[in-house]
Design a protein around this motif. Structure first.
Motif, PDB file in Angstrom:
ATOM      1  N   ASP A  69      44.075  46.713  32.241  1.00 25.12           N
ATOM      2  CA  ASP A  69      45.206  47.300  32.941  1.00 25.12           C
ATOM      3  C   ASP A  69      46.515  46.693  32.429  1.00 25.12           C
ATOM      4  OD1 ASP A  69      46.130  48.819  35.514  1.00 25.12           O
ATOM      5  OD2 ASP A  69      47.036  46.821  35.678  1.00 25.12           O
ATOM      6  N   ALA A  70      47.550  47.517  32.302  1.00 23.96           N
ATOM      7  CA  ALA A  70      48.854  47.057  31.807  1.00 23.96           C
ATOM      8  C   ALA A  70      49.469  46.008  32.734  1.00 23.96           C
ATOM      9  CB  ALA A  70      49.795  48.246  31.643  1.00 23.96           C
ATOM     10  N   GLU A  71      49.294  46.161  34.029  1.00 24.44           N
ATOM     11  CA  GLU A  71      49.839  45.174  34.973  1.00 24.44           C
ATOM     12  C   GLU A  71      49.136  43.830  34.820  1.00 24.44           C
ATOM     13  OE1 GLU A  71      52.546  45.146  37.142  1.00 24.44           O
ATOM     14  OE2 GLU A  71      52.982  46.868  35.891  1.00 24.44           O
ATOM     15  N   GLU A  72      47.823  43.861  34.605  1.00 25.56           N
ATOM     16  CA  GLU A  72      47.091  42.614  34.375  1.00 25.56           C
ATOM     17  C   GLU A  72      47.564  41.959  33.078  1.00 25.56           C
ATOM     18  OE1 GLU A  72      42.815  43.465  36.562  1.00 25.56           O
ATOM     19  OE2 GLU A  72      43.126  44.253  34.530  1.00 25.56           O
ATOM     20  N   ASP A  73      47.755  42.755  32.038  1.00 29.94           N
ATOM     21  CA  ASP A  73      48.270  42.224  30.773  1.00 29.94           C
ATOM     22  C   ASP A  73      49.620  41.558  30.983  1.00 29.94           C
ATOM     23  OD1 ASP A  73      46.072  43.115  29.352  1.00 29.94           O
ATOM     24  OD2 ASP A  73      47.117  44.779  28.382  1.00 29.94           O
ATOM     25  N   ARG A  74      50.498  42.212  31.734  1.00 30.29           N
ATOM     26  CA  ARG A  74      51.833  41.675  31.995  1.00 30.29           C
ATOM     27  C   ARG A  74      51.738  40.355  32.748  1.00 30.29           C
ATOM     28  NH1 ARG A  74      54.740  40.827  35.927  1.00 30.29           N
ATOM     29  NH2 ARG A  74      53.496  41.977  37.415  1.00 30.29           N
ATOM     30  N   LEU A  75      50.922  40.326  33.795  1.00 32.88           N
ATOM     31  CA  LEU A  75      50.766  39.111  34.581  1.00 32.88           C
ATOM     32  C   LEU A  75      50.204  37.979  33.729  1.00 32.88           C
ATOM     33  CD1 LEU A  75      50.786  37.557  37.279  1.00 32.88           C
ATOM     34  CD2 LEU A  75      48.496  38.481  37.698  1.00 32.88           C
ATOM     35  N   LEU A  76      49.200  38.268  32.935  1.00 32.23           N
ATOM     36  CA  LEU A  76      48.580  37.222  32.127  1.00 32.23           C
ATOM     37  C   LEU A  76      49.500  36.738  31.015  1.00 32.23           C
ATOM     38  CD1 LEU A  76      44.904  38.435  32.149  1.00 32.23           C
ATOM     39  CD2 LEU A  76      45.876  36.456  33.293  1.00 32.23           C
ATOM     40  N   ARG A  77      50.357  37.587  30.491  1.00 31.69           N
ATOM     41  CA  ARG A  77      51.377  37.145  29.525  1.00 31.69           C
ATOM     42  C   ARG A  77      52.314  36.136  30.184  1.00 31.69           C
ATOM     43  NH1 ARG A  77      51.471  42.088  27.505  1.00 31.69           N
ATOM     44  NH2 ARG A  77      53.105  42.790  28.887  1.00 31.69           N
ATOM     45  N   MET A  78      52.738  36.457  31.415  1.00 32.04           N
ATOM     46  CA  MET A  78      53.635  35.571  32.145  1.00 32.04           C
ATOM     47  C   MET A  78      52.933  34.248  32.454  1.00 32.04           C
ATOM     48  SD  MET A  78      55.493  36.031  35.854  1.00 32.04           S
ATOM     49  CE  MET A  78      53.969  35.862  36.781  1.00 32.04           C
ATOM     50  N   VAL A  79      51.688  34.316  32.936  1.00 35.64           N
ATOM     51  CA  VAL A  79      50.945  33.106  33.288  1.00 35.64           C
ATOM     52  C   VAL A  79      50.753  32.221  32.054  1.00 35.64           C
ATOM     53  CG1 VAL A  79      48.685  32.242  34.046  1.00 35.64           C
ATOM     54  CG2 VAL A  79      49.820  34.071  35.319  1.00 35.64           C
ATOM     55  N   ALA A  80      50.406  32.818  30.922  1.00 31.04           N
ATOM     56  CA  ALA A  80      50.228  32.044  29.686  1.00 31.04           C
ATOM     57  C   ALA A  80      51.503  31.285  29.351  1.00 31.04           C
ATOM     58  CB  ALA A  80      49.822  32.954  28.533  1.00 31.04           C
ATOM     59  N   SER A  81      52.613  31.966  29.425  1.00 32.29           N
ATOM     60  CA  SER A  81      53.900  31.331  29.141  1.00 32.29           C
ATOM     61  C   SER A  81      54.175  30.193  30.116  1.00 32.29           C
ATOM     62  CB  SER A  81      55.007  32.377  29.209  1.00 32.29           C
ATOM     63  OG  SER A  81      56.271  31.770  29.046  1.00 32.29           O
ATOM     64  N   VAL A 105      42.131  35.151  42.074  1.00 33.26           N
ATOM     65  CA  VAL A 105      42.161  36.260  43.033  1.00 33.26           C
ATOM     66  C   VAL A 105      43.372  37.152  42.764  1.00 33.26           C
ATOM     67  CG1 VAL A 105      42.473  36.851  45.487  1.00 33.26           C
ATOM     68  CG2 VAL A 105      40.835  35.071  44.816  1.00 33.26           C
ATOM     69  N   ARG A 106      44.519  36.543  42.502  1.00 31.20           N
ATOM     70  CA  ARG A 106      45.728  37.336  42.239  1.00 31.20           C
ATOM     71  C   ARG A 106      45.545  38.208  41.004  1.00 31.20           C
ATOM     72  NH1 ARG A 106      51.448  35.345  43.785  1.00 31.20           N
ATOM     73  NH2 ARG A 106      50.454  35.911  45.739  1.00 31.20           N
ATOM     74  N   VAL A 107      44.960  37.653  39.959  1.00 31.86           N
ATOM     75  CA  VAL A 107      44.705  38.443  38.745  1.00 31.86           C
ATOM     76  C   VAL A 107      43.773  39.607  39.079  1.00 31.86           C
ATOM     77  CG1 VAL A 107      43.568  38.402  36.482  1.00 31.86           C
ATOM     78  CG2 VAL A 107      45.192  36.607  37.102  1.00 31.86           C
ATOM     79  N   ALA A 108      42.726  39.334  39.844  1.00 29.23           N
ATOM     80  CA  ALA A 108      41.770  40.384  40.200  1.00 29.23           C
ATOM     81  C   ALA A 108      42.429  41.503  41.000  1.00 29.23           C
ATOM     82  CB  ALA A 108      40.614  39.785  40.996  1.00 29.23           C
ATOM     83  N   LYS A 109      43.378  41.184  41.841  1.00 27.21           N
ATOM     84  CA  LYS A 109      44.016  42.181  42.702  1.00 27.21           C
ATOM     85  C   LYS A 109      45.192  42.892  42.039  1.00 27.21           C
ATOM     86  CE  LYS A 109      42.820  40.204  47.174  1.00 27.21           C
ATOM     87  NZ  LYS A 109      43.363  39.710  48.456  1.00 27.21           N
ATOM     88  N   THR A 110      45.611  42.452  40.875  1.00 30.09           N
ATOM     89  CA  THR A 110      46.811  42.982  40.225  1.00 30.09           C
ATOM     90  C   THR A 110      46.744  44.473  39.960  1.00 30.09           C
ATOM     91  OG1 THR A 110      47.335  40.861  39.236  1.00 30.09           O
ATOM     92  CG2 THR A 110      48.298  42.773  38.195  1.00 30.09           C
ATOM     93  N   ASP A 111      45.571  44.991  39.621  1.00 32.58           N
ATOM     94  CA  ASP A 111      45.448  46.422  39.309  1.00 32.58           C
ATOM     95  C   ASP A 111      45.223  47.274  40.559  1.00 32.58           C
ATOM     96  OD1 ASP A 111      42.836  45.775  39.945  1.00 32.58           O
ATOM     97  OD2 ASP A 111      41.994  46.369  38.015  1.00 32.58           O
ATOM     98  N   GLY A 112      45.336  46.657  41.733  1.00 34.83           N
ATOM     99  CA  GLY A 112      45.184  47.408  42.978  1.00 34.83           C
ATOM    100  C   GLY A 112      43.751  47.498  43.478  1.00 34.83           C
ATOM    101  N   LEU A 113      42.817  46.986  42.708  1.00 33.18           N
ATOM    102  CA  LEU A 113      41.405  46.976  43.101  1.00 33.18           C
ATOM    103  C   LEU A 113      40.922  45.533  43.114  1.00 33.18           C
ATOM    104  CD1 LEU A 113      40.153  49.823  40.755  1.00 33.18           C
ATOM    105  CD2 LEU A 113      40.659  50.020  43.192  1.00 33.18           C
ATOM    106  N   TRP A 151      41.336  35.660  31.954  1.00 33.32           N
ATOM    107  CA  TRP A 151      41.006  36.887  31.217  1.00 33.32           C
ATOM    108  C   TRP A 151      39.633  37.429  31.611  1.00 33.32           C
ATOM    109  CZ3 TRP A 151      43.859  40.347  29.159  1.00 33.32           C
ATOM    110  CH2 TRP A 151      45.082  40.028  28.568  1.00 33.32           C
ATOM    111  N   LYS A 152      38.680  36.545  31.845  1.00 30.97           N
ATOM    112  CA  LYS A 152      37.350  37.006  32.258  1.00 30.97           C
ATOM    113  C   LYS A 152      37.433  37.804  33.553  1.00 30.97           C
ATOM    114  CE  LYS A 152      34.529  33.448  30.052  1.00 30.97           C
ATOM    115  NZ  LYS A 152      33.699  32.252  30.269  1.00 30.97           N
ATOM    116  N   VAL A 153      38.248  37.349  34.474  1.00 25.19           N
ATOM    117  CA  VAL A 153      38.413  38.076  35.740  1.00 25.19           C
ATOM    118  C   VAL A 153      39.125  39.403  35.495  1.00 25.19           C
ATOM    119  CG1 VAL A 153      39.559  38.041  37.998  1.00 25.19           C
ATOM    120  CG2 VAL A 153      38.311  36.032  37.188  1.00 25.19           C
ATOM    121  N   ALA A 154      40.175  39.390  34.693  1.00 25.92           N
ATOM    122  CA  ALA A 154      40.915  40.622  34.418  1.00 25.92           C
ATOM    123  C   ALA A 154      40.034  41.676  33.759  1.00 25.92           C
ATOM    124  CB  ALA A 154      42.132  40.325  33.535  1.00 25.92           C
TER     125      ALA A 154
END
Length: 145
Positions: A114-126, A31-39, A104-107
């Motif tokens: 979206d750049a914010e989703e990319d940033r969040l997923l980079r952090m989550v992967a780490s 849910v957090r990933v889905a909401k990251t881009d504001g939608l 990633w499927k949700v993003a």
């Protein structure tokens, strides 16, 4: 129940979550990933539901209830780090790439990268102990799916 989970996630070192709580932590992170881009689009909700149904063998009513709890938890949770830490402790290393693919499927579900989703997923992967290469491979699998 949500307050107990929030206390566990807010502890300095979250304890290993039992299976239902690990499912909720994953759902909340989706849910957090889905909401990251504001939608929070219908496509993203549908993708979250399908991922949770497939991963946990849930029916439509069970998954809607889980997602509803996850939406509440996500809105109350102070940060993503604690979700991810709790999820990491409940998931074997060899299974974390599949988690990353689901994220990633949700993003990608809304058709916009979206750049914010990319940033969040980079952090989550780490935080999950995955490399950028492993996350990139998970993204490629998600794009092909």
């Amino acid at each position: 129940m949500l307050q107990a989970i929030l206390r566990a996630l807010s502890a300095p070192e979250p304890a290993r979550l039992p299976e239902p709580d690990a499912r909720l932590a994953l759902a909340a992170l989706l849910v957090r990933v889905a909401k990251t881009d504001g939608l929070y689009s219908a496509e993203e909700v549908e993708k979250i539901d399908r991922i949770l149904m497939t991963r946990h063998g849930l029916g439509p009513f069970e998954v809607a209830k889980l997602r509803g709890e996850a939406e509440d938890l996500e809105a109350l949770a102070p940060d993503t780090v604690r979700f991810t830490r709790a999820l990491k402790s409940a998931t074997a290393l060899e299974d974390r790439a599949a988690l990353m693919e689901a994220l990633w499927k949700v993003a990608l579900a809304d058709g916009v990268r979206d750049a914010e989703e990319d940033r969040l997923l980079r952090m989550v992967a780490s935080l999950l102990g995955l490399t950028d290469v492993e996350s990139g491979l998970a993204r490629q699998r998600a794009e092909r799916a």
